[in-house]
Design a protein around this motif. Sequence first.
Motif, PDB file in Angstrom:
ATOM      1  N   ASP A  91       0.911  -1.157   0.114  1.00  0.00           N
ATOM      2  CA  ASP A  91      -0.038   0.139  -0.059  1.00  0.00           C
ATOM      3  C   ASP A  91       0.889   1.241  -0.088  1.00  0.00           C
ATOM      4  OD1 ASP A  91      -2.687  -1.498   0.421  1.00  0.00           O
ATOM      5  OD2 ASP A  91      -1.694  -2.048   2.317  1.00  0.00           O
ATOM      6  N   ILE A  92       2.026   1.256   0.361  1.00  0.00           N
ATOM      7  CA  ILE A  92       2.954   2.185   0.858  1.00  0.00           C
ATOM      8  C   ILE A  92       4.237   1.816   0.452  1.00  0.00           C
ATOM      9  CG2 ILE A  92       4.096   4.027   2.392  1.00  0.00           C
ATOM     10  CD1 ILE A  92       1.643   3.007   4.435  1.00  0.00           C
ATOM     11  N   LEU A  93       5.025   2.601  -0.422  1.00  0.00           N
ATOM     12  CA  LEU A  93       6.471   2.240  -0.999  1.00  0.00           C
ATOM     13  C   LEU A  93       7.232   3.461  -0.432  1.00  0.00           C
ATOM     14  CD1 LEU A  93       8.575   0.686  -2.456  1.00  0.00           C
ATOM     15  CD2 LEU A  93       7.645   1.953  -4.739  1.00  0.00           C
ATOM     16  N   VAL A  94       8.290   3.101   0.326  1.00  0.00           N
ATOM     17  CA  VAL A  94       9.353   4.075   0.534  1.00  0.00           C
ATOM     18  C   VAL A  94      10.632   3.649   0.005  1.00  0.00           C
ATOM     19  CG1 VAL A  94      10.628   5.208   2.414  1.00  0.00           C
ATOM     20  CG2 VAL A  94       8.107   4.684   2.778  1.00  0.00           C
ATOM     21  N   ASN A  95      10.904   4.744  -1.333  1.00  0.00           N
ATOM     22  CA  ASN A  95      12.241   4.303  -1.772  1.00  0.00           C
ATOM     23  C   ASN A  95      13.422   5.013  -1.223  1.00  0.00           C
ATOM     24  OD1 ASN A  95      11.541   2.577  -4.431  1.00  0.00           O
ATOM     25  ND2 ASN A  95      10.393   4.353  -5.035  1.00  0.00           N
ATOM     26  N   ASN A  96      13.960   4.509  -0.414  1.00  0.00           N
ATOM     27  CA  ASN A  96      15.033   4.810   0.475  1.00  0.00           C
ATOM     28  C   ASN A  96      16.431   4.460   0.431  1.00  0.00           C
ATOM     29  OD1 ASN A  96      15.988   5.476   3.314  1.00  0.00           O
ATOM     30  ND2 ASN A  96      16.465   3.559   3.155  1.00  0.00           N
ATOM     31  N   ALA A  97      16.519   3.190  -0.327  1.00  0.00           N
ATOM     32  CA  ALA A  97      18.006   2.505  -0.623  1.00  0.00           C
ATOM     33  C   ALA A  97      18.778   3.639  -1.412  1.00  0.00           C
ATOM     34  CB  ALA A  97      17.646   1.258  -1.377  1.00  0.00           C
ATOM     35  N   GLY A  98      20.134   3.678  -0.957  1.00  0.00           N
ATOM     36  CA  GLY A  98      20.781   4.478  -1.586  1.00  0.00           C
ATOM     37  C   GLY A  98      22.313   4.597  -0.919  1.00  0.00           C
ATOM     38  N   ILE A  99      23.347   4.980  -1.753  1.00  0.00           N
ATOM     39  CA  ILE A  99      24.641   4.867  -1.515  1.00  0.00           C
ATOM     40  C   ILE A  99      25.118   6.232  -1.779  1.00  0.00           C
ATOM     41  CG2 ILE A  99      25.220   2.399  -1.814  1.00  0.00           C
ATOM     42  CD1 ILE A  99      26.236   3.098  -4.878  1.00  0.00           C
ATOM     43  N   GLN A 100      26.219   6.512  -1.096  1.00  0.00           N
ATOM     44  CA  GLN A 100      26.958   7.855  -1.156  1.00  0.00           C
ATOM     45  C   GLN A 100      28.586   7.343  -1.742  1.00  0.00           C
ATOM     46  OE1 GLN A 100      27.750  10.554  -2.256  1.00  0.00           O
ATOM     47  NE2 GLN A 100      26.518  11.907  -0.373  1.00  0.00           N
ATOM     48  N   LEU A 101      29.214   8.195  -2.711  1.00  0.00           N
ATOM     49  CA  LEU A 101      30.283   8.025  -3.095  1.00  0.00           C
ATOM     50  C   LEU A 101      31.066   9.286  -3.237  1.00  0.00           C
ATOM     51  CD1 LEU A 101      31.666   5.513  -5.564  1.00  0.00           C
ATOM     52  CD2 LEU A 101      32.796   7.811  -5.624  1.00  0.00           C
ATOM     53  N   GLU A 112      31.653   3.981 -11.654  1.00  0.00           N
ATOM     54  CA  GLU A 112      31.246   4.221 -10.301  1.00  0.00           C
ATOM     55  C   GLU A 112      30.200   5.348 -10.311  1.00  0.00           C
ATOM     56  OE1 GLU A 112      35.328   4.703  -7.826  1.00  0.00           O
ATOM     57  OE2 GLU A 112      35.467   6.102  -9.493  1.00  0.00           O
ATOM     58  N   TRP A 113      30.081   6.127 -11.205  1.00  0.00           N
ATOM     59  CA  TRP A 113      28.940   7.397 -11.765  1.00  0.00           C
ATOM     60  C   TRP A 113      27.700   6.390 -11.843  1.00  0.00           C
ATOM     61  CZ3 TRP A 113      27.550  12.248 -12.286  1.00  0.00           C
ATOM     62  CH2 TRP A 113      26.412  12.489 -13.154  1.00  0.00           C
ATOM     63  N   ARG A 114      27.598   5.176 -12.643  1.00  0.00           N
ATOM     64  CA  ARG A 114      26.702   4.347 -12.993  1.00  0.00           C
ATOM     65  C   ARG A 114      26.189   3.564 -11.911  1.00  0.00           C
ATOM     66  NH1 ARG A 114      29.519   2.701 -17.890  1.00  0.00           N
ATOM     67  NH2 ARG A 114      28.709   3.867 -19.829  1.00  0.00           N
ATOM     68  N   ARG A 115      27.166   3.138 -11.043  1.00  0.00           N
ATOM     69  CA  ARG A 115      26.666   2.576  -9.856  1.00  0.00           C
ATOM     70  C   ARG A 115      25.700   3.496  -8.906  1.00  0.00           C
ATOM     71  NH1 ARG A 115      28.999   1.179  -4.895  1.00  0.00           N
ATOM     72  NH2 ARG A 115      31.028   2.142  -5.544  1.00  0.00           N
ATOM     73  N   VAL A 116      26.366   4.521  -8.775  1.00  0.00           N
ATOM     74  CA  VAL A 116      25.481   5.402  -7.841  1.00  0.00           C
ATOM     75  C   VAL A 116      24.114   5.855  -8.351  1.00  0.00           C
ATOM     76  CG1 VAL A 116      25.423   7.593  -6.408  1.00  0.00           C
ATOM     77  CG2 VAL A 116      27.416   6.388  -6.736  1.00  0.00           C
TER      78      VAL A 116
END
Length: 257
Positions: A91-101, A112-116
């Motif tokens: 019912d609710i989607l929180v798109n939170n996943a992420g990385i920093q570089l 590296e650009w593409r991966r982020v």
Amino acid sequence: MTTTKGLFDLTGRTALVTGSSRGLGNSMARGLAEAGAAIILNGSNPDRLTASAGELRAEGHTVHEALFDVTDEAAITAAFENLDRQGIAVDILVNNAGIQLRKPMVDLATEEWRRVIETNLTSAFVIGREAAKRMIPRGQGKIVNIGSLMSDVARATIAPYTVSKGGIKMLTKAMTAEWAEKGIQANAIGPGYMVTDMNQALIDNPAFDTWVKGRTPSRRWGRPDELIGAVVFLSAPASNYVNGQIIHVDGGMLAVL
Ligand code: GCO
Ligand code: CA
């Protein structure tokens, strides 16, 4: 007299939070659970996912586990098909996943650009698409994309992250453009400088710590639990006429020079 009863109640709703076995995602998952939602916890590390799910269950919450890397489309579609088979609706989607570089662009490899970009932005499209396909027939759904200060402003040495978070802001508006009429509300949250593992190197850097406290009108770093109000609001009936917005939870940083 309109009643405020139930405006923030998530009882009976199920929320998928990507990257929720730790950090901001885990904190938001806990907050959504405390507001009544059943949680689908997501991570790519099986041990950490199971441990985090156990913690939330021990607190009395209903938790399902969805093990997938947000850059693995086959795993994403398999996870959604598994939920379909179990009759579990997102019912609710929180798109939170992420990385920093953190690296100057002149030293940054294209891979590296593409991966982020893949991890932080494309994942939100892919998972958003899979969720929306199932929300549309139900005529309702909530999508909360996690942006950043960097959805609006840039800082040197984090270009792919910045671009991905700018993209998150515009993807949110694109979702609104196509899905608002289907009863879906898509919005974003822009965390400011929060105390998280991802920022530990910055917190431990006295010059950066001083800069954050000087540049933020609230004169402090934010705490992960300070995102819970915004994510519950954007996941609840209270926000049914809010669409395509980004709410910055940044201590006022973006409001001032
Ligand atoms: C950085 C930080 C920031 C914050 C956050 C702000 O290197 O400047 O990682 O990007 O973590 O994203 O919203
Ligand atoms: Ca509960």
